[in-house]
Write an enzyme that holds these catalytic residues in place. Sequence first.
Site, PDB file in Angstrom:
ATOM      1  N   HIS A 213     -53.188  19.770  65.438  1.00 15.84           N
ATOM      2  CA  HIS A 213     -53.170  18.630  64.521  1.00 15.84           C
ATOM      3  C   HIS A 213     -52.792  19.136  63.137  1.00 15.84           C
ATOM      4  O   HIS A 213     -53.490  19.986  62.564  1.00 15.84           O
ATOM      5  CB  HIS A 213     -54.538  17.935  64.488  1.00 15.84           C
ATOM      6  CG  HIS A 213     -54.782  17.108  65.722  1.00 15.84           C
ATOM      7  ND1 HIS A 213     -56.015  16.970  66.291  1.00 15.84           N
ATOM      8  CD2 HIS A 213     -53.915  16.376  66.469  1.00 15.84           C
ATOM      9  CE1 HIS A 213     -55.902  16.183  67.359  1.00 15.84           C
ATOM     10  NE2 HIS A 213     -54.648  15.812  67.484  1.00 15.84           N
ATOM     11  N   GLU A 216     -55.171  19.662  59.897  1.00 17.23           N
ATOM     12  CA  GLU A 216     -56.436  20.398  60.035  1.00 17.23           C
ATOM     13  C   GLU A 216     -56.212  21.866  59.656  1.00 17.23           C
ATOM     14  O   GLU A 216     -56.247  22.775  60.486  1.00 17.23           O
ATOM     15  CB  GLU A 216     -56.968  20.212  61.472  1.00 17.23           C
ATOM     16  CG  GLU A 216     -57.254  18.730  61.742  1.00 17.23           C
ATOM     17  CD  GLU A 216     -57.457  18.367  63.212  1.00 17.23           C
ATOM     18  OE1 GLU A 216     -57.530  19.284  64.057  1.00 17.23           O
ATOM     19  OE2 GLU A 216     -57.543  17.155  63.511  1.00 17.23           O
ATOM     20  N   ARG A 268     -50.816  14.031  61.052  1.00 19.51           N
ATOM     21  CA  ARG A 268     -51.558  14.582  62.195  1.00 19.51           C
ATOM     22  C   ARG A 268     -50.638  14.977  63.358  1.00 19.51           C
ATOM     23  O   ARG A 268     -50.889  15.937  64.070  1.00 19.51           O
ATOM     24  CB  ARG A 268     -52.546  13.512  62.664  1.00 19.51           C
ATOM     25  CG  ARG A 268     -53.227  13.749  64.011  1.00 19.51           C
ATOM     26  CD  ARG A 268     -54.184  12.607  64.292  1.00 19.51           C
ATOM     27  NE  ARG A 268     -54.671  12.563  65.651  1.00 19.51           N
ATOM     28  CZ  ARG A 268     -55.863  13.035  66.040  1.00 19.51           C
ATOM     29  NH1 ARG A 268     -56.666  13.610  65.189  1.00 19.51           N
ATOM     30  NH2 ARG A 268     -56.242  12.933  67.297  1.00 19.51           N
ATOM     31  N   HIS A 339     -59.758  22.931  65.948  1.00 21.58           N
ATOM     32  CA  HIS A 339     -59.486  21.695  65.208  1.00 21.58           C
ATOM     33  C   HIS A 339     -60.436  21.652  64.001  1.00 21.58           C
ATOM     34  O   HIS A 339     -61.271  22.519  63.817  1.00 21.58           O
ATOM     35  CB  HIS A 339     -59.812  20.476  66.073  1.00 21.58           C
ATOM     36  CG  HIS A 339     -58.891  20.229  67.228  1.00 21.58           C
ATOM     37  ND1 HIS A 339     -58.091  19.126  67.299  1.00 21.58           N
ATOM     38  CD2 HIS A 339     -58.670  20.927  68.377  1.00 21.58           C
ATOM     39  CE1 HIS A 339     -57.407  19.133  68.428  1.00 21.58           C
ATOM     40  NE2 HIS A 339     -57.740  20.221  69.111  1.00 21.58           N
ATOM     41  N   GLU A 414     -64.380  22.019  66.739  1.00 22.79           N
ATOM     42  CA  GLU A 414     -64.164  21.318  65.472  1.00 22.79           C
ATOM     43  C   GLU A 414     -64.828  22.170  64.394  1.00 22.79           C
ATOM     44  O   GLU A 414     -66.059  22.283  64.346  1.00 22.79           O
ATOM     45  CB  GLU A 414     -64.806  19.924  65.484  1.00 22.79           C
ATOM     46  CG  GLU A 414     -64.274  18.996  66.567  1.00 22.79           C
ATOM     47  CD  GLU A 414     -62.923  18.359  66.238  1.00 22.79           C
ATOM     48  OE1 GLU A 414     -62.344  18.661  65.173  1.00 22.79           O
ATOM     49  OE2 GLU A 414     -62.457  17.574  67.079  1.00 22.79           O
TER      50      GLU A 414
HETATM   51  O1  0X9 Z   1     -59.289  13.687  68.884  1.00 20.96           O
HETATM   52  C1  0X9 Z   1     -59.021  14.883  69.075  1.00 20.96           C
HETATM   53  O2  0X9 Z   1     -57.977  15.260  69.561  1.00 20.96           O
HETATM   54  C2  0X9 Z   1     -60.070  15.939  68.681  1.00 20.96           C
HETATM   55  N1  0X9 Z   1     -60.731  15.573  67.453  1.00 20.96           N
HETATM   56  S1  0X9 Z   1     -59.908  15.599  66.032  1.00 20.96           S
HETATM   57  O3  0X9 Z   1     -60.731  14.999  65.029  1.00 20.96           O
HETATM   58  N2  0X9 Z   1     -59.681  17.111  65.587  1.00 20.96           N
HETATM   59  O4  0X9 Z   1     -58.649  14.947  66.202  1.00 20.96           O
HETATM   60  C3  0X9 Z   1     -61.072  16.078  69.787  1.00 20.96           C
HETATM   61  C4  0X9 Z   1     -60.494  16.437  71.121  1.00 20.96           C
HETATM   62  C5  0X9 Z   1     -61.532  16.682  72.181  1.00 20.96           C
HETATM   63  N3  0X9 Z   1     -60.946  16.920  73.465  1.00 20.96           N
HETATM   64  C6  0X9 Z   1     -60.493  15.933  74.259  1.00 20.96           C
HETATM   65  N4  0X9 Z   1     -60.702  14.686  74.015  1.00 20.96           N
HETATM   66  N5  0X9 Z   1     -59.854  16.294  75.351  1.00 20.96           N
HETATM   67 ZN    ZN Z   2     -57.752  17.826  65.708  1.00 21.47          ZN
END
Ligand code: 0X9
Ligand code: ZN
Length: 454
Positions: A213, A216, A268, A339, A414
């Site tokens: 992303h 980040e 993003r 992330h 995270e």
């Molecule tokens: O939404 C996401 O992709 C991740 N959070 S973020 O705030 N960095 O964008 C979490 C991803 C967790 N993993 C999956 N959902 N597979």
């Molecule tokens: Zn992310």
Amino acid sequence: MVTDAQSDVNELRSNGQTMRRGQCVARRGSEVVSQVSRCTMNTLLVLAAVLLATPARGQDLSGAKTLSVVPQTEAQLKELIKLFDAGQYDFWREPRDMGMSVDIMATASQVQELTAALERSGLKPQVKVDDVAQMVMRQNSGVYSRGARSLDWEDYHDSYTINRWMAQLASDHPDLCTLETVGKSYEGRPMNLLTVGKGGADKPGIFIDGGIHAREWISPATVTFLVNQLVTNSSAHDDLLSSVNFYFMPVINPDGYDYSFTDDRLWRKTRSEPASPGGCSGADANRNWDFHWMEAGTSNDSCVDNYGGSAPFSEVEMQVVRDQLTRLRNTTKVYLTFHSYGQKWMYPWGYTAALPEDWQDLDRLARDAVGALKAVHGTRYQVGSSTRTIYAASGGSDDWAKGVAGIKYCYTVELRDLGTHYFTLPPSLIIPSGQETFAALKVIANFVKKTYSD
Ligand code: 0X9
Ligand code: ZN
């Protein structure tokens, strides 16, 4: 050509706001990109220098605010989830539960409408960040020493600088490092894989990526910190380096990452051209993997931030990472993808609230890792499956690495913080983040050594 591209960029800056994030800007932005792709390397560098000398542009953040609300009833929570799923607003803290605060970023043109929508549900929005543009500017001043041969962890650096540093590191430590360019991004940036280890290719591996992303920034900064610790202080980790291979890809969405330096600090997605006329650039690279693709927490609207792409693996950068994970899957025991933010150490599944059958193994190792992490600076991380810890979102790299590549220990981490600085974590916190994350990595590496190598 520089002048043309630059004037196009200037025109972008004066563009009005958009309803859906990045819609207008992204389309115009792609015109700039196609101009740039015709430039020679030298011209590109000059253009980049010009771009870097000006504040981040793209999405118009002047007057943008974040609004915080705390849902008190089931109905309010449902309304917020509906708003989140619609994808019109950029949620910086997503709705989870009653009593838990939700943060939503709204551009100047959205503030009134969002406030009204929240108030209609009986919510009482509070302004948390009054001037998002200023928050972003504050962090951007003092960022980057582009093209430096050595990296420091007192600033954030773009992908070009990170790649130069990796090349230098690999050439300084040929006994320990192998650097391979394993692919190219949509806009032609090299994607590098750095292997660190001296036990030979058969040793068990840990695959670590960052920067999926774009905005980040603490992710590539922390991943490069981990690389640096292992390589430049290798005598302290001799034992581990003889028994475990570390595979690093610090910036797996380099186009988006660099775009967040030059054009839109809060970008993003990737930067691929829209698949259909009227669409927007880029896809959410962490919704693009071919495992329960497009099932949950994702959108087929290219103008929203969690757009899953026109097809599974439509994004070339994710194909590149997929191919490396596939190549290394037999020896790789752990997959870590970094992330921000939220301080969570999460394991699959992200597509369902159900847990993998071996979840207790993943949970135990994660708890050991975050225990060591906390011992360094007292930072607390939450552990759990990603659906149960943040939200359901399918098409993520962690789910694919476990569900398709068969890597047992897959984690999405995270990093810092808990929402004080959102994505603009001050550079002074890179080193503390790196130090504590390295402590967690050592626990994991020792576990891999003990379990698969001894
Ligand atoms: O939404 C996401 O992709 C991740 N959070 S973020 O705030 N960095 O964008 C979490 C991803 C967790 N993993 C999956 N959902 N597979
Ligand atoms: Zn992310």
